[in-house]
Design a protein around this motif. Structure first.
Motif, PDB file in Angstrom:
ATOM      1  N   VAL A   1       0.863  -1.176   0.000  1.00 58.44           N
ATOM      2  CA  VAL A   1       0.000   0.000   0.000  1.00 58.44           C
ATOM      3  C   VAL A   1       0.898   1.224   0.000  1.00 58.44           C
ATOM      4  CG1 VAL A   1      -1.745   1.271   1.287  1.00 58.44           C
ATOM      5  CG2 VAL A   1      -1.808  -1.207   1.258  1.00 58.44           C
TER       6      VAL A   1
ATOM      7  N   VAL B   1       4.043   1.969   2.254  1.00 57.61           N
ATOM      8  CA  VAL B   1       5.039   2.958   1.836  1.00 57.61           C
ATOM      9  C   VAL B   1       4.343   4.313   1.827  1.00 57.61           C
ATOM     10  CG1 VAL B   1       6.720   3.576   0.076  1.00 57.61           C
ATOM     11  CG2 VAL B   1       6.050   1.197   0.353  1.00 57.61           C
ATOM     12  N   THR B   2       4.684   5.162   2.768  1.00 56.34           N
ATOM     13  CA  THR B   2       4.010   6.456   2.865  1.00 56.34           C
ATOM     14  C   THR B   2       5.004   7.593   2.659  1.00 56.34           C
ATOM     15  OG1 THR B   2       4.313   6.336   5.253  1.00 56.34           O
ATOM     16  CG2 THR B   2       2.181   5.647   4.401  1.00 56.34           C
ATOM     17  N   ASP B   3       4.437   8.770   2.420  1.00 56.50           N
ATOM     18  CA  ASP B   3       5.242   9.990   2.224  1.00 56.50           C
ATOM     19  C   ASP B   3       6.312   9.815   1.150  1.00 56.50           C
ATOM     20  OD1 ASP B   3       3.838  11.512   4.000  1.00 56.50           O
ATOM     21  OD2 ASP B   3       5.110  11.000   5.713  1.00 56.50           O
ATOM     22  N   MET B   4       5.940   9.157   0.073  1.00 52.44           N
ATOM     23  CA  MET B   4       6.868   9.022  -1.058  1.00 52.44           C
ATOM     24  C   MET B   4       7.017  10.380  -1.740  1.00 52.44           C
ATOM     25  SD  MET B   4       5.537   5.522  -2.844  1.00 52.44           S
ATOM     26  CE  MET B   4       6.304   5.926  -4.395  1.00 52.44           C
TER      27      MET B   4
ATOM     28  N   GLU C   1       1.483   5.654  -0.624  1.00 52.53           N
ATOM     29  CA  GLU C   1       0.997   7.028  -0.756  1.00 52.53           C
ATOM     30  C   GLU C   1       2.122   7.860  -1.353  1.00 52.53           C
ATOM     31  OE1 GLU C   1      -1.709   6.939   3.302  1.00 52.53           O
ATOM     32  OE2 GLU C   1      -0.295   8.586   2.946  1.00 52.53           O
ATOM     33  N   ALA C   2       1.913   8.294  -2.569  1.00 55.22           N
ATOM     34  CA  ALA C   2       2.945   9.067  -3.257  1.00 55.22           C
ATOM     35  C   ALA C   2       2.555  10.538  -3.266  1.00 55.22           C
ATOM     36  CB  ALA C   2       3.116   8.567  -4.687  1.00 55.22           C
TER      37      ALA C   2
END
Lengths: 102, 262
Positions: free
Chosen positions: A33, B84-87, A35-36
């Motif tokens: 999962v 995967v956060t704050d990419m 958040e880009a």
């Protein structure tokens, strides 16, 4: 009576089997999962400082537009006169050209 | 005829039916060994924590042969789920040509040694790129960050005088960045009982690009004092940072019963 109890037990066992198998199947999957964050930059038009001047400019524009409208009338008249002559000439030219071609 | 449906008869009938089912399945899948493969069950994999494995990487690339640029991100593991956060942030100009690729390299580990040995042995398709599907990158509800700057001063998110995000900021951010095709490459690494996977998100369409010069300061409806302060500046630039989410299922079918379709 005994048969009914056995049937109930068998049905319960089968239901539990299906539920646990389904739960195991769906929770066994790996997933990512994410958040880009995407960003952009834009120039901002400062219309607040322009606002006071723009009032004067707007009144000027109105005056100009009034003057232009008079001019436009004159121009229109001139145009109409020209339109009265030019098309005749163009028609004649067109006729002449076509005559030449013929 | 009546004796056919006694207990023994029913048991024999059940066995015969199960046998027919197995044969039908094998015939349908075209693999005579299907019953054997099914009996092995599926393997149990988990993501490897990044503190242990340094193979993790997130990067972006313009086109298949473009330069690769690393991007920052926060990573969180929850067994079967990798968050995967704050990419980024990634500049939206990367999307203009419609050839952005987001690459996520991760590592997984089998829960038991037997599984990874089987994975290595089954690896007839390992290293091959597999198409998983297509997903949209859609704006998530997280509050976008925005700033107006003039090269010296910055106003925007975090200012006490500003209560909420101006509506114009929301209207400027596209709802979706379009669809991305997902490809997966998996490679078994027998030496450390792990596997390395690469997920590639390939941009398939160009999102609507915001035309320049359409934003005016009055559209932000800022407090009067702040507006006067900002309006005294020249060369104002707005920067907006929005979050877009996605969820990718990791497919390990090639190491489980049935295998990949060849």
């Amino acid at each position: 009576m005994k048969g009914k109890v056995l049937l109930l037990i068998a049905t319960t066992a089968l239901t539990l089997l299906i539920l646990t198998t389904s739960y195991g199947y769906w929770t066994d999957h790996l997933s990512i999962v994410g958040e880009a964050g995407f960003e952009f930059r834009l120039p901002v038009i400062n219309d607040i400082t322009i606002e006071d001047q723009s009032h004067d400019e707007a009144s000027d524009d109105i005056e100009r537009s009034g003057a232009l409208s008079d001019k436009t009338t004159v121009t229109t008249e001139e145009d109409s006169e020209q339109q009265g002559t030019i098309p005749e000439g163009s028609e004649e030219q067109g006729v002449d050209e076509s005559t030449e071609f013929q | 005829m009546h004796k056919l449906f006694n207990k023994t008869g029913l048991v024999l009938l059940s066995v015969a039916l199960l046998g027919l089912l197995g044969t039908s399945y094998a015939g349908y899948t075209g693999e005579l060994s299907a019953d054997t493969e099914l009996s092995t069950g599926s393997m149990d994999f988990e993501f490897i924590d990044m503190e242990v494995n340094e193979d993790f990487l997130i990067c972006i690339q313009k086109g298949e042969n473009g330069n690769i640029q690393d991007i920052c991100a926060d990573i969180d593991y929850d067994g079967k789920l990798l968050s995967v956060t704050d990419m980024g942030p990634i500049d939206m100009s990367w999307l203009e040509d419609g050839d952005l690729r987001i690459i996520i390299r991760y590592a997984i580990k089998a829960s038991n040694e037997h599984s990874i040995m089987k994975a290595a042995a089954t690896g007839k398709n390992e290293g091959a790129t597999r198409y998983i599907g297509s997903i949209p990158l859609e704006r998530i509800s997280r509050t976008p960050r925005w700033y107006i700057e003039n090269g010296q001063d910055i106003w925007g998110s975090g200012d006490d005088e500003i209560d909420s995000v101006p509506q114009i900021v929301y209207s400027l951010l596209p709802e979706t960045l379009g669809d991305f095709e997902i490809y997966q490459v998996l490679t078994a690494k027998a030496e450390d009982d792990g596997m390395q996977g690469i997920i590639i998100l390939v941009q398939t369409e160009v999102p609507v690009i915001i035309p320049e010069g359409q934003v005016t300061l009055s559209q932000f409806y800022l407090p009067e004092e702040l507006l006067q302060e900002i309006s005294a500046s020249k060369d104002l630039v707005l920067s907006v940072h929005g979050c877009y989410g996605f969820e990718i299922p990791i497919n390990l079918d090639q190491f489980n019963a049935g295998g990949w379709p060849l």
